[in-house]
Design a protein around this motif. Structure first.
Motif, mmCIF file in Angstrom:
data_model
loop_
_atom_site.group_PDB
_atom_site.id
_atom_site.type_symbol
_atom_site.label_atom_id
_atom_site.label_comp_id
_atom_site.label_asym_id
_atom_site.label_seq_id
_atom_site.Cartn_x
_atom_site.Cartn_y
_atom_site.Cartn_z
ATOM 1 N N VAL A 248 -0.478 -5.568 10.536
ATOM 2 C CA VAL A 248 -0.242 -4.797 9.321
ATOM 3 C C VAL A 248 1.266 -4.718 9.105
ATOM 4 C CG1 VAL A 248 -2.380 -3.460 9.412
ATOM 5 C CG2 VAL A 248 -0.341 -2.579 10.566
ATOM 6 N N ARG A 249 1.675 -4.691 7.833
ATOM 7 C CA ARG A 249 3.099 -4.748 7.476
ATOM 8 C C ARG A 249 3.485 -3.425 6.820
ATOM 9 N NH1 ARG A 249 0.410 -9.062 4.780
ATOM 10 N NH2 ARG A 249 0.960 -7.929 2.889
ATOM 11 N N VAL A 250 4.144 -2.558 7.568
ATOM 12 C CA VAL A 250 4.392 -1.202 7.091
ATOM 13 C C VAL A 250 5.892 -0.964 6.929
ATOM 14 C CG1 VAL A 250 4.101 1.251 7.597
ATOM 15 C CG2 VAL A 250 2.269 -0.368 8.149
ATOM 16 N N GLY A 251 6.309 -0.685 5.701
ATOM 17 C CA GLY A 251 7.716 -0.443 5.422
ATOM 18 C C GLY A 251 8.011 1.010 5.143
ATOM 19 N N SER A 252 7.711 1.447 3.912
ATOM 20 C CA SER A 252 8.161 2.773 3.476
ATOM 21 C C SER A 252 7.598 3.915 4.325
ATOM 22 C CB SER A 252 7.834 2.974 1.996
ATOM 23 O OG SER A 252 6.560 2.468 1.692
ATOM 24 N N ALA A 253 6.395 3.784 4.856
ATOM 25 C CA ALA A 253 5.834 4.864 5.671
ATOM 26 C C ALA A 253 6.622 5.044 6.976
ATOM 27 C CB ALA A 253 4.360 4.604 5.979
ATOM 28 N N LEU B 50 8.693 -13.386 8.927
ATOM 29 C CA LEU B 50 9.082 -13.596 7.527
ATOM 30 C C LEU B 50 7.851 -13.349 6.665
ATOM 31 C CD1 LEU B 50 11.082 -14.420 5.319
ATOM 32 C CD2 LEU B 50 10.323 -16.784 5.625
ATOM 33 N N ILE B 51 7.924 -12.300 5.824
ATOM 34 C CA ILE B 51 6.755 -11.932 5.021
ATOM 35 C C ILE B 51 6.966 -12.216 3.543
ATOM 36 C CG2 ILE B 51 6.041 -10.169 6.693
ATOM 37 C CD1 ILE B 51 7.222 -8.082 4.775
ATOM 38 N N GLY B 52 8.149 -12.691 3.167
ATOM 39 C CA GLY B 52 8.430 -13.004 1.770
ATOM 40 C C GLY B 52 8.427 -14.501 1.538
ATOM 41 N N GLY C 140 -2.453 -5.402 4.771
ATOM 42 C CA GLY C 140 -2.296 -3.958 4.840
ATOM 43 C C GLY C 140 -0.828 -3.565 4.865
ATOM 44 N N MET C 141 -0.465 -2.620 3.991
ATOM 45 C CA MET C 141 0.898 -2.120 3.902
ATOM 46 C C MET C 141 0.835 -0.581 4.025
ATOM 47 S SD MET C 141 2.200 -4.958 1.111
ATOM 48 C CE MET C 141 2.693 -3.845 -0.141
ATOM 49 N N SER C 142 1.916 0.098 3.667
ATOM 50 C CA SER C 142 1.955 1.552 3.895
ATOM 51 C C SER C 142 0.747 2.283 3.306
ATOM 52 C CB SER C 142 3.235 2.140 3.301
ATOM 53 O OG SER C 142 4.348 1.754 4.075
ATOM 54 N N ALA C 143 0.336 1.856 2.109
ATOM 55 C CA ALA C 143 -0.710 2.602 1.405
ATOM 56 C C ALA C 143 -2.116 2.310 1.932
ATOM 57 C CB ALA C 143 -0.646 2.278 -0.093
ATOM 58 N N SER D 16 11.534 -3.885 7.573
ATOM 59 C CA SER D 16 12.848 -3.241 7.509
ATOM 60 C C SER D 16 13.717 -3.734 6.361
ATOM 61 C CB SER D 16 13.572 -3.442 8.840
ATOM 62 O OG SER D 16 13.534 -4.806 9.240
ATOM 63 N N LYS D 17 13.137 -4.503 5.445
ATOM 64 C CA LYS D 17 13.919 -5.018 4.307
ATOM 65 C C LYS D 17 14.642 -3.879 3.592
ATOM 66 C CE LYS D 17 9.934 -4.757 1.214
ATOM 67 N NZ LYS D 17 8.764 -5.481 0.697
ATOM 68 N N THR D 18 15.848 -4.123 3.203
ATOM 69 C CA THR D 18 16.761 -3.189 2.523
ATOM 70 C C THR D 18 17.323 -2.095 3.444
ATOM 71 O OG1 THR D 18 15.295 -1.428 1.717
ATOM 72 C CG2 THR D 18 15.417 -3.436 0.380
ATOM 73 N N ALA E 104 11.498 5.618 1.568
ATOM 74 C CA ALA E 104 11.488 4.808 0.346
ATOM 75 C C ALA E 104 12.658 3.837 0.342
ATOM 76 C CB ALA E 104 11.549 5.708 -0.868
ATOM 77 N N ARG E 105 12.402 2.672 -0.259
ATOM 78 C CA ARG E 105 13.481 1.710 -0.450
ATOM 79 C C ARG E 105 14.205 2.020 -1.750
ATOM 80 N NH1 ARG E 105 9.355 -1.267 1.656
ATOM 81 N NH2 ARG E 105 8.424 -1.627 -0.356
ATOM 82 N N PRO E 106 15.475 1.602 -1.860
ATOM 83 C CA PRO E 106 16.164 1.739 -3.141
ATOM 84 C C PRO E 106 15.342 1.059 -4.220
ATOM 85 C CG PRO E 106 17.493 0.477 -1.543
ATOM 86 C CD PRO E 106 16.268 0.932 -0.841
ATOM 87 N N CYS F 280 -2.331 -11.839 2.935
ATOM 88 C CA CYS F 280 -2.479 -11.567 1.509
ATOM 89 C C CYS F 280 -1.752 -10.291 1.104
ATOM 90 C CB CYS F 280 -3.955 -11.489 1.090
ATOM 91 S SG CYS F 280 -4.790 -9.945 1.515
ATOM 92 N N ILE F 281 -1.420 -10.234 -0.167
ATOM 93 C CA ILE F 281 -0.871 -9.038 -0.801
ATOM 94 C C ILE F 281 -1.768 -8.764 -2.007
ATOM 95 C CG2 ILE F 281 1.169 -7.971 -1.846
ATOM 96 C CD1 ILE F 281 2.799 -10.373 -0.650
ATOM 97 N N PRO F 282 -2.701 -7.832 -1.892
ATOM 98 C CA PRO F 282 -3.634 -7.596 -3.005
ATOM 99 C C PRO F 282 -2.894 -7.115 -4.254
ATOM 100 C CG PRO F 282 -4.402 -6.514 -0.995
ATOM 101 C CD PRO F 282 -2.986 -6.970 -0.743
HETATM 102 C C1 LIG Z 1 7.752 -4.816 1.343
HETATM 103 C C2 LIG Z 1 6.534 -5.472 1.872
HETATM 104 C C3 LIG Z 1 5.631 -4.772 2.705
HETATM 105 C C4 LIG Z 1 5.810 -3.308 3.079
HETATM 106 O O1 LIG Z 1 5.509 -2.502 1.976
HETATM 107 P P1 LIG Z 1 5.386 -0.889 2.123
HETATM 108 O O2 LIG Z 1 4.520 -0.517 0.986
HETATM 109 O O3 LIG Z 1 6.765 -0.366 2.036
HETATM 110 O O4 LIG Z 1 4.755 -0.616 3.426
HETATM 111 C C5 LIG Z 1 4.550 -5.452 3.198
HETATM 112 N N1 LIG Z 1 4.326 -6.766 2.902
HETATM 113 C C6 LIG Z 1 5.169 -7.466 2.108
HETATM 114 C C7 LIG Z 1 4.869 -8.899 1.816
HETATM 115 C C8 LIG Z 1 6.285 -6.846 1.563
HETATM 116 O O5 LIG Z 1 7.106 -7.560 0.782
#
Ligand SMILES: *Cc1c(COP(=O)(O)O)cnc(C)c1O
Length: 242
Positions: A219-224, A89-91, A203-206, A44-46, A228-230, A173-175
């Motif tokens: 799995v960490r899903v934001g934009s989906a 916390l994912i950052g 795993g993220m939105s894509a 939910s960031k932003t 979209a984030r700003p 991981c973030i590939p």
């Molecule tokens: C923003 C973020 C995500 C989500 O990304 P989307 O492509 O919007 O799903 C997942 N993981 C990390 C570490 C992020 O910073």
């Protein structure tokens, strides 16, 4: 007679959540896994608290944020109102924010260096407990990205975490954005299996379906989910710090 406008119905957060959940369950099944084997973290960031509340009302419990300060403001009241929320916390975590992070988050996905291990051990000594900890692995060995290199995971666990009594329960991981994610997910799964770590955050939105098929437990899903984030360069680069 006009056809029902599906894009319109997908506009509601509850419908988007249901659609993502269905895709996640199908992907888990395709990977030979139980449909509920993968926790969906709504990133939910932003996005404002109202966007979070809409998903809470639709039954969502796991949320992810990548900045401590933003998460404190947004989730301190939400966690009081909804004690069953699980906050991730994912950052990257700066050591001077460790105390606040430990007080707020249930899971920290971004343990990545000895100085942070020190800060976490110090907090545990002070308050007697810690959030669940995952080790971030820089599977692409990108210079600008945080994380322990794959070949250093064993030493980080044995020489940094064990002596400090830090229990690590999984890997994250973030590939690299420009590479196929599959090999990175497979590498992370292999490393976790080698070290007997049950949690896999990938795993993220894509690519969350691929991650689910390859063993992700989170799995960490934001934009989906939120749209979209700003556009802000530092938002797109998870290695940036606060
Ligand atoms: C923003 C973020 C995500 C989500 O990304 P989307 O492509 O919007 O799903 C997942 N993981 C990390 C570490 C992020 O910073």
């Amino acid at each position: 007679m006009t056809a029902p406008d599906l894009t319109q119905s997908l506009e509601t957060p509850a419908d988007r959540l249901a659609a993502i959940r269905r895709r996640l369950e199908m992907a888990a099944r395709r990977g030979g896994r139980a449909p509920d084997a993968v926790a969906l973290i709504a990133v939910s960031k932003t996005h404002p608290p109202e966007a979070v509340t809409a998903l809470i009302d639709a039954g969502q419990r796991h949320f992810g944020e990548n900045r401590v300060q933003e998460a404190l403001v947004k989730f301190t009241p939400l966690k009081t109102a909804h004690p069953s929320l699980v906050l991730h916390l994912i950052g990257p975590l700066q050591t001077n924010k460790t105390r606040e992070a430990v007080g707020l988050f249930d899971v920290i996905h971004s343990l990545d260096r000895p100085s942070l291990a020190d800060a976490l051990a110090k907090e545990r000594a002070r308050i007697g407990h810690l959030p669940r900890l995952l080790l971030q692995v820089n599977t692409g060995e990108e210079a600008q990205k945080s994380g322990v290199a794959p070949q250093d995971v064993a030493a980080f666990l044995s020489d940094v975490c064990a002596p400090r009594g830090l229990q690590v329960d999984g890997l994250m991981c973030i590939p690299p954005a420009e590479e196929a994610a599959g090999p990175h997910f497979a590498l992370l799964a292999k490393l976790a299996a080698r070290h007997g770590l049950p949690y896999l955050s990938m795993g993220m939105s894509a690519d969350f379906e691929l991650a689910a098929a390859l063993g992700a437990t989170h799995v960490r899903v934001g934009s989906a989910l939120f749209g979209a984030r700003p556009a802000a360069k530092d938002r797109a680069n998870p290695s940036s710090s606060e």
